[in-house]
Design a protein around this motif. Structure first.
Motif, PDB file in Angstrom:
ATOM      1  N   ILE A 239     110.963  27.182  -7.870  1.00  0.00           N
ATOM      2  CA  ILE A 239     112.240  26.473  -8.009  1.00  0.00           C
ATOM      3  C   ILE A 239     112.260  25.227  -7.133  1.00  0.00           C
ATOM      4  O   ILE A 239     112.694  24.147  -7.565  1.00  0.00           O
ATOM      5  N   THR A 240     111.809  25.358  -5.896  1.00  0.00           N
ATOM      6  CA  THR A 240     111.800  24.216  -4.975  1.00  0.00           C
ATOM      7  C   THR A 240     110.900  23.104  -5.491  1.00  0.00           C
ATOM      8  O   THR A 240     111.264  21.919  -5.453  1.00  0.00           O
ATOM      9  N   TYR A 241     109.750  23.488  -6.007  1.00  0.00           N
ATOM     10  CA  TYR A 241     108.823  22.492  -6.539  1.00  0.00           C
ATOM     11  C   TYR A 241     109.436  21.747  -7.725  1.00  0.00           C
ATOM     12  O   TYR A 241     109.366  20.505  -7.807  1.00  0.00           O
ATOM     13  N   GLU A 242     110.061  22.487  -8.639  1.00  0.00           N
ATOM     14  CA  GLU A 242     110.640  21.853  -9.833  1.00  0.00           C
ATOM     15  C   GLU A 242     111.825  20.956  -9.476  1.00  0.00           C
ATOM     16  O   GLU A 242     111.991  19.869 -10.037  1.00  0.00           O
ATOM     17  N   LEU A 243     112.667  21.396  -8.516  1.00  0.00           N
ATOM     18  CA  LEU A 243     113.809  20.581  -8.109  1.00  0.00           C
ATOM     19  C   LEU A 243     113.350  19.281  -7.446  1.00  0.00           C
ATOM     20  O   LEU A 243     113.908  18.205  -7.708  1.00  0.00           O
ATOM     21  N   CYS A 244     112.374  19.389  -6.598  1.00  0.00           N
ATOM     22  CA  CYS A 244     111.860  18.183  -5.939  1.00  0.00           C
ATOM     23  C   CYS A 244     111.253  17.225  -6.949  1.00  0.00           C
ATOM     24  O   CYS A 244     111.462  16.008  -6.871  1.00  0.00           O
ATOM     25  N   LYS A 245     110.506  17.772  -7.905  1.00  0.00           N
ATOM     26  CA  LYS A 245     109.900  16.924  -8.927  1.00  0.00           C
ATOM     27  C   LYS A 245     110.972  16.284  -9.804  1.00  0.00           C
ATOM     28  O   LYS A 245     110.849  15.129 -10.224  1.00  0.00           O
ATOM     29  N   LEU A 246     112.046  17.029 -10.062  1.00  0.00           N
ATOM     30  CA  LEU A 246     113.128  16.547 -10.930  1.00  0.00           C
ATOM     31  C   LEU A 246     113.885  15.384 -10.289  1.00  0.00           C
ATOM     32  O   LEU A 246     114.301  14.447 -10.980  1.00  0.00           O
ATOM     33  N   VAL A 273     109.695  16.994  -0.275  1.00  0.00           N
ATOM     34  CA  VAL A 273     108.679  17.429  -1.237  1.00  0.00           C
ATOM     35  C   VAL A 273     107.854  18.543  -0.613  1.00  0.00           C
ATOM     36  O   VAL A 273     107.433  18.450   0.537  1.00  0.00           O
ATOM     37  N   ILE A 274     107.634  19.590  -1.356  1.00  0.00           N
ATOM     38  CA  ILE A 274     106.959  20.762  -0.818  1.00  0.00           C
ATOM     39  C   ILE A 274     105.480  20.474  -0.573  1.00  0.00           C
ATOM     40  O   ILE A 274     104.821  19.783  -1.350  1.00  0.00           O
ATOM     41  N   CYS A 275     104.996  20.986   0.536  1.00  0.00           N
ATOM     42  CA  CYS A 275     103.590  20.782   0.890  1.00  0.00           C
ATOM     43  C   CYS A 275     102.702  21.636  -0.016  1.00  0.00           C
ATOM     44  O   CYS A 275     102.932  22.845  -0.148  1.00  0.00           O
ATOM     45  N   PRO A 276     101.684  21.054  -0.646  1.00  0.00           N
ATOM     46  CA  PRO A 276     100.870  21.826  -1.592  1.00  0.00           C
ATOM     47  C   PRO A 276      99.893  22.797  -0.945  1.00  0.00           C
ATOM     48  O   PRO A 276      99.393  23.707  -1.609  1.00  0.00           O
ATOM     49  N   THR A 277      99.591  22.635   0.344  1.00  0.00           N
ATOM     50  CA  THR A 277      98.536  23.443   0.961  1.00  0.00           C
ATOM     51  C   THR A 277      98.992  24.279   2.156  1.00  0.00           C
ATOM     52  O   THR A 277      98.456  25.357   2.390  1.00  0.00           O
ATOM     53  N   ARG A 278      99.953  23.828   2.920  1.00  0.00           N
ATOM     54  CA  ARG A 278     100.300  24.505   4.173  1.00  0.00           C
ATOM     55  C   ARG A 278     101.629  25.246   4.032  1.00  0.00           C
ATOM     56  O   ARG A 278     102.702  24.641   3.958  1.00  0.00           O
ATOM     57  N   TRP A 279     101.553  26.561   4.027  1.00  0.00           N
ATOM     58  CA  TRP A 279     102.749  27.382   3.887  1.00  0.00           C
ATOM     59  C   TRP A 279     103.655  27.255   5.105  1.00  0.00           C
ATOM     60  O   TRP A 279     104.876  27.350   4.997  1.00  0.00           O
ATOM     61  N   ARG A 282     106.420  24.694   4.690  1.00  0.00           N
ATOM     62  CA  ARG A 282     107.248  24.720   3.490  1.00  0.00           C
ATOM     63  C   ARG A 282     108.675  25.179   3.780  1.00  0.00           C
ATOM     64  O   ARG A 282     109.566  24.990   2.969  1.00  0.00           O
ATOM     65  N   GLY A 283     108.878  25.796   4.949  1.00  0.00           N
ATOM     66  CA  GLY A 283     110.214  26.260   5.300  1.00  0.00           C
ATOM     67  C   GLY A 283     111.232  25.140   5.306  1.00  0.00           C
ATOM     68  O   GLY A 283     112.396  25.334   4.927  1.00  0.00           O
ATOM     69  N   LEU A 284     110.813  23.920   5.721  1.00  0.00           N
ATOM     70  CA  LEU A 284     111.730  22.787   5.750  1.00  0.00           C
ATOM     71  C   LEU A 284     112.189  22.420   4.337  1.00  0.00           C
ATOM     72  O   LEU A 284     113.358  22.056   4.136  1.00  0.00           O
ATOM     73  N   ILE A 289     116.826  22.597   0.442  1.00  0.00           N
ATOM     74  CA  ILE A 289     117.408  23.054  -0.822  1.00  0.00           C
ATOM     75  C   ILE A 289     118.696  23.833  -0.551  1.00  0.00           C
ATOM     76  O   ILE A 289     119.731  23.641  -1.221  1.00  0.00           O
ATOM     77  N   ILE A 290     118.678  24.705   0.448  1.00  0.00           N
ATOM     78  CA  ILE A 290     119.862  25.511   0.786  1.00  0.00           C
ATOM     79  C   ILE A 290     121.010  24.619   1.231  1.00  0.00           C
ATOM     80  O   ILE A 290     122.167  24.806   0.811  1.00  0.00           O
ATOM     81  N   LYS A 291     120.711  23.633   2.078  1.00  0.00           N
ATOM     82  CA  LYS A 291     121.756  22.756   2.599  1.00  0.00           C
ATOM     83  C   LYS A 291     122.349  21.853   1.512  1.00  0.00           C
ATOM     84  O   LYS A 291     123.520  21.462   1.584  1.00  0.00           O
ATOM     85  N   ASN A 292     121.545  21.506   0.518  1.00  0.00           N
ATOM     86  CA  ASN A 292     122.035  20.649  -0.570  1.00  0.00           C
ATOM     87  C   ASN A 292     122.455  21.453  -1.798  1.00  0.00           C
ATOM     88  O   ASN A 292     122.679  20.888  -2.862  1.00  0.00           O
TER      89      ASN A 292
END
Length: 296
Positions: A239-246, A273-279, A282-284, A289-292
């Protein structure tokens, strides 16, 4: 009398020439010192030296700005030769400064006696392999320091090549490899291989330099393994990835989101934008997403 008069004139002329030469040397030293200060400032701030054209370069424009307080500097720039403003001279000055910094770092490490090596290889934007080398040491107050030593271009990522570069860098800093008390790498075969890995090749010369898996890399691997079995986190990631891309990749939608946040008086950080490699970072993205959430 005529001979004495000629000798006196020669002496006066020589003294005047000497005085003019001394003044010229003093002015040259003064202007070269200003150039060094400009280069030091740009290097310290990580700013580009050159522009698209020489007239637009940061070095030259900074010199012009400082000349507003000292018009004599403009006379120096009008010279045709011996201005010490060429690219080669600027690079040489910058290299001298860099070597001086490394000498001071090496001196501090020698005072602390023992140190650890941290190294990793990666491919830069020009598709060249480079080795990143850092040294960690403890001062007399038991304060830890982690010093970046440099990037080293390497022709390949073989263990033998990396070991040679590490030994060369340590030797150039006048450090003894026998005082090494730790090695920190990733778990790649060329670094942590049990037979011919970098760590194993350094151990004969530094028996107390115990190899350690990089804590940051180990943490990331652990978090990745822990989250693979969680459907909740997997869905949140999608969901986070799709929202950021959108939103982030389309200025029109980004502007609409900003307008909605302004209308409802929502003060929240922008989406990340979510980091593709470092988990572990990704918390940020999840937090934003939660704050917005209301505006989204």
């Amino acid at each position: 009398m005529l001979l004495k008069s000629h000798k006196h004139a020669d002496i006066v002329t020589a003294e005047m020439m000497h005085k003019n030469l001394t003044e010229e040397k003093r002015e040259s030293r003064r202007n070269v010192a200003r150039i060094v200060q400009n280069i030091q400032f740009l290097g310290r701030q990580g700013l580009a030296f050159q522009g698209k054209e020489d007239v637009d370069s940061n070095v030259l424009q900074l010199y012009h700005m400082r000349a507003t307080d000292d018009p004599r500097m403009l006379d120096w720039l009008k010279k045709k030769t011996n201005k010490y403003m060429s690219h080669d001279i600027q690079n040489e000055m910058l290299e001298i400064m860099a070597l001086q910094v490394l000498r001071e770092v090496a001196s501090s490490i020698r005072n602390g006696v023992f140190f650890s090596i941290l190294a990793d290889e990666c491919t830069d934007i020009s598709n060249k392999e480079q080795l990143t080398l850092c040294i960690r040491w403890i001062d007399e107050k038991l304060e830890p320091h982690e010093e970046f030593i440099g990037f080293y271009h390497i022709p390949n990522i073989k263990a033998d090549t990396i070991v040679a570069v590490i030994k060369d860098a340590v030797m150039r800093m006048n450090l003894s490899l026998s005082n090494c008390r730790g090695q920190c790498y990733d778990a790649g075969g060329q670094m942590a291989g049990s037979r011919r890995g970098v760590a194993q090749q350094i151990l004969p010369e530094a028996p107390k330099a115990h190899p350690t898996h990089c804590p940051g890399h180990a943490l990331n691997l652990a978090v990745c393994d822990a989250t693979k079995s969680s459907k909740l986190l997997s869905d949140a990631l999608d969901i986070t990835y799709e929202l950021c891309k959108l939103i982030k990749f389309l200025p029109k939608r980004q502007g609409l989101l900003d307008q909605i946040k302004a209308d409802i008086n929502l003060e929240a950080a922008a989406l990340k934008v979510i980091c593709p490699t470092r988990w572990t970072v990704r918390g940020l993205s999840f937090y934003c997403i939660i704050k917005n959430y209301e505006a989204l």
